[in-house]
Design an enzyme around this catalytic site. Structure first.
Site, PDB file in Angstrom:
ATOM      1  N   ASP A  77       0.830  -1.204   0.000  1.00  0.00           N
ATOM      2  CA  ASP A  77       0.000   0.000   0.000  1.00  0.00           C
ATOM      3  C   ASP A  77       0.865   1.256   0.000  1.00  0.00           C
ATOM      4  O   ASP A  77       2.061   1.210   0.313  1.00  0.00           O
ATOM      5  CB  ASP A  77      -0.931   0.013   1.212  1.00  0.00           C
ATOM      6  CG  ASP A  77      -0.170   0.041   2.543  1.00  0.00           C
ATOM      7  OD1 ASP A  77       0.794  -0.728   2.676  1.00  0.00           O
ATOM      8  OD2 ASP A  77      -0.546   0.817   3.443  1.00  0.00           O
ATOM      9  N   GLU A 140      -0.062  -1.381   5.702  1.00  0.00           N
ATOM     10  CA  GLU A 140       0.984  -1.018   6.663  1.00  0.00           C
ATOM     11  C   GLU A 140       0.914   0.454   7.039  1.00  0.00           C
ATOM     12  O   GLU A 140       1.130   0.826   8.204  1.00  0.00           O
ATOM     13  CB  GLU A 140       2.367  -1.344   6.071  1.00  0.00           C
ATOM     14  CG  GLU A 140       3.529  -1.150   7.035  1.00  0.00           C
ATOM     15  CD  GLU A 140       4.133   0.255   7.012  1.00  0.00           C
ATOM     16  OE1 GLU A 140       4.982   0.543   7.879  1.00  0.00           O
ATOM     17  OE2 GLU A 140       3.751   1.068   6.137  1.00  0.00           O
TER      18      GLU A 140
END
Length: 368
Positions: A77, A140
């Protein structure tokens, strides 16, 4: 053939990853791209999608064993990127002036690509001598949610965990912890023309925010540096003619050895004073690898680095979650991205640093 040509596959994979929009979610296509590359190279690959559109990848190469020597990890991400503020398309993946352009190029799709290609090359060249595990996660950036969702049964304990966050190819031996808190004030509503009949929640919480912001006596760790507290959001009020009866601010606390969750909450509660409630929203421990436990890995990755003082990062990583699930390995944060480019407008990553990083990770797999 020079090193850049040898590792062209890492550049190509990084460009493809940057072109997949994973800003704040939708990591499944990126997970599929990485998984397909590893599966095609003979890795045992598992893709987990606990939330629709959000996926983790766990891959392994080598003989079955209770532990694996090295595990590579990275997140798929990225943080948001508003195109209106950029001089190029954040999803371009363009190569210009020796750099890869786009959101996630430094943080940390270039690092992921280098890990994948280093592992693939090691497995191809020395299949009998290569044993490696790779873990790529979603979410994350918002609190390591993907790492938390990984089925522990799919992980193999490891001796060494390499986290490909942007370090400019420096070896970093851990990082601070993070504690996110919601601080809430309750008041009494009244008409805006009669504020004396109410109790203003904004005023109470703003005073607490001022005390926290002005505080300068946060503890300092000899290894990890100072603890820090940032007031990140403040929400209150419905309209000007109404005394607000509720206000909330959210705090980002970076903890250090000797100043963890309990100590931070106690000090912030003292600064807030009576009437302010505190609720933990996220609590991730810091990571601190003993330099002696990682000296060999540091020297392989960046010759000469083991003779320099150990560095510890200010940001958090998935290592906060994964170390306990992987048998408490030594942790080294090492990746080609430029730390100053992480989350920045017009983010980019040096192609030369990518080549250096991929070569170093491959060298580690051959020698560790």
């Amino acid at each position: 053939m020079d090193d850049a040509d040898t590792w062209r596959g890492a550049t190509d994979l990084a460009r493809r990853l940057v072109r997949i929009d994973t800003r704040g979610g939708r990591e499944a296509p990126a997970a599929a791209l990485v998984a397909d590359r590893l599966d095609g190279a003979g890795f045992d690959v598992r893709v987990e999608e606990p939330i629709p559109g959000r996926a983790n990848v766990v891959a392994r190469f080598g003989p079955a064993a209770p532990r694996v020597p090295v595990t590579f990890t990275g997140h798929l991400d990225t943080v948001p990127a508003d195109p209106s503020g950029w001089s190029f398309d954040p999803m371009s993946g363009e190569l210009r002036d020796g750099r890869l352009l786009g959101r996630g190029s430094s943080d940390m799709k270039a690092g992921v690509a280098c890990q994948v290609e280093a592992a693939v090359r090691a497995a191809r060249e020395s299949p009998r001598d290569t044993a490696v595990q790779l873990i790529f996660t979603f979410g994350e950036e918002t609190g390591c949610h993907g790492a938390e969702e990984i089925d522990a049964a799919s992980l193999t304990p490891t001796d060494l965990l390499i986290v490909a966050e942007p370090t400019g190819n420096r070896t970093v031996l851990g990082h601070k912890g993070v504690l996110w808190l919601a601080a809430t004030a309750r008041g009494v509503s009244a008409h805006g023309s009669r504020p004396e009949l109410g109790r203003n929640a904004i005023a109470a919480l703003a005073a607490a925010a001022g005390r926290i912001h002005a505080h300068r006596d946060w503890p300092v760790s000899p290894t990890h540096g100072p603890a820090t507290v940032n007031i990140g959001t403040f929400h209150a009020g419905e309209q000007p003619n109404l005394v607000p009866d509720h206000a909330e601010m959210r705090l980002d606390v970076r903890t250090v050895p000797g100043f963890g969750r309990d100590e931070a909450i106690a000090e912030i509660a003292r600064l807030c004073g009576d009437g302010i409630g505190l609720e933990p929203l996220l609590d991730l421990p810091g990571v601190a690898t003993d330099p002696s436990a990682a000296a060999t890995a540091r020297e392989i990755l960046a010759p000469g680095s083991s003779a320099r003082p150990a560095e510890y990062a200010t940001y958090f990583t998935d290592a906060s979650v994964l170390t306990g699930r992987l048998g408490d390995p030594a942790v080294v944060v090492y990746g080609p991205g430029d730390p100053d480019q992480a989350h920045a407008t017009d983010e980019s990553c040096s192609l030369a640093a990518m080549t250096e990083s991929a070569e170093a990770m491959h060298r580690l797999l051959r020698r560790w």
